[in-house]
Scaffold this active site. Sequence first.
Site, short mmCIF file in Angstrom:
data_model
loop_
_atom_site.label_atom_id
_atom_site.label_comp_id
_atom_site.label_asym_id
_atom_site.label_seq_id
_atom_site.Cartn_x
_atom_site.Cartn_y
_atom_site.Cartn_z
N ASN A 9 0.82 -1.25 0.31
CA ASN A 9 0.12 0.11 -0.04
C ASN A 9 0.93 1.34 0.06
OD1 ASN A 9 -1.44 2.40 1.21
ND2 ASN A 9 -3.03 0.87 1.62
N HIS A 12 0.96 6.18 1.99
CA HIS A 12 1.85 7.23 2.82
C HIS A 12 3.02 7.46 2.02
CE1 HIS A 12 -1.41 6.86 5.64
NE2 HIS A 12 -1.21 5.55 5.85
N HIS A 45 -5.42 3.73 -1.96
CA HIS A 45 -6.70 4.16 -1.63
C HIS A 45 -7.16 5.70 -2.06
CE1 HIS A 45 -9.51 4.94 2.18
NE2 HIS A 45 -10.36 4.84 1.10
N ARG A 47 -8.98 8.38 -1.45
CA ARG A 47 -10.06 8.97 -0.35
C ARG A 47 -10.69 10.02 -0.87
NH1 ARG A 47 -8.96 6.68 5.01
NH2 ARG A 47 -10.57 7.94 5.77
N ARG A 51 -6.61 12.81 0.63
CA ARG A 51 -5.60 13.24 1.51
C ARG A 51 -4.06 12.80 1.12
NH1 ARG A 51 -7.32 10.33 7.02
NH2 ARG A 51 -9.27 11.38 6.38
N GLU A 72 -8.48 0.79 -3.62
CA GLU A 72 -9.30 1.07 -2.38
C GLU A 72 -10.31 2.27 -2.68
OE1 GLU A 72 -7.83 1.20 1.41
OE2 GLU A 72 -6.65 -0.79 0.99
N THR A 103 -8.37 3.65 8.19
CA THR A 103 -10.00 2.92 8.12
C THR A 103 -9.93 2.04 9.34
OG1 THR A 103 -9.20 2.88 5.69
CG2 THR A 103 -11.01 1.37 6.52
N GLU A 153 -11.61 -9.09 2.51
CA GLU A 153 -10.25 -8.72 3.27
C GLU A 153 -10.54 -8.65 4.65
OE1 GLU A 153 -7.40 -6.14 1.38
OE2 GLU A 153 -6.66 -5.43 3.34
N HIS A 196 -4.03 -4.55 7.45
CA HIS A 196 -4.12 -3.37 8.32
C HIS A 196 -3.14 -3.20 9.77
CE1 HIS A 196 -5.68 0.44 9.85
NE2 HIS A 196 -6.09 0.66 8.73
#
Length: 246
Positions: A9, A12, A45, A47, A51, A72, A103, A153, A196
């Site tokens: 992922n 970040h 993801h 969003r 962000r 995502e 999340t 998931e 996660h």
Amino acid sequence: MTHLRLGLNIDHVATVRNARGSAYPDPVRAAMLAEAAGADGITAHLREDRRHITDRDIERLMEALALPLNFEMAATGEMQKIALRHRPHAVCIVPEKREERTTEGGLEVAREENRLAHFIAPLAEAGCRVSIFIAADAAQIEAAARIGAAVVELHTGAYCDLHAEGKLAERDAELARLREMSAFAHSLGLEVHAGHGLTYDTVGPVAAFPEVRELNIGHFLIGEAIFTGLGPAIAEMRRLMDAARA
Ligand code: PXP
């Protein structure tokens, strides 16, 4: 045991970029490096508040990436339109609250079964593998199967938090629940993924569940990359996953 896929992922990397409004660090560059370092897929993801990952990042990933993209998104009309335009390999439907830092919980599939069934049908028809991000809960898993999802998931955040807090008996109970629900989801014909909050310390027991086919890991690996580089961080996670699987 079957190969356990690692999805990186990259959200970040974009968080760090956006902190300064610069063009770097580039999440697409991280995705290309992850490919070379042995990741099996990339997760991003988009969003509602943009962000971290942006619309342009998704476009560039679709153009540049050889690995499958797991897109995502929240179950909104806007996101459905974007997914149908790009047709990524997979879409993972997640709950999204503007005020949350990440999340926090799984999707309440059972409560919104009808709406979600209609929401995912065109995505599946467009060739996307539809994955639903849920807590390890039998009612949610049954609902995910009923609406026609290909994948669930399972949210490992609670397990990882309990580990970090040193609540080991509760952690082990949560792990047992994840194990049992992985087997249950598999028995209903669902492909099982998990993710996660996973770290080097917590990945092993989850990687050892035979029904789990894919782990999606981001925040820890991007943080670790500051110290070791992204390639070595991915390689170490891969090694731990393979060792747990052996
Ligand atoms: N899987 C899903 C569905 C997620 O929403 C996230 C976080 O965006 C992850 C996996 C990865 O979590 P983490 O960044 O904590 O490794």
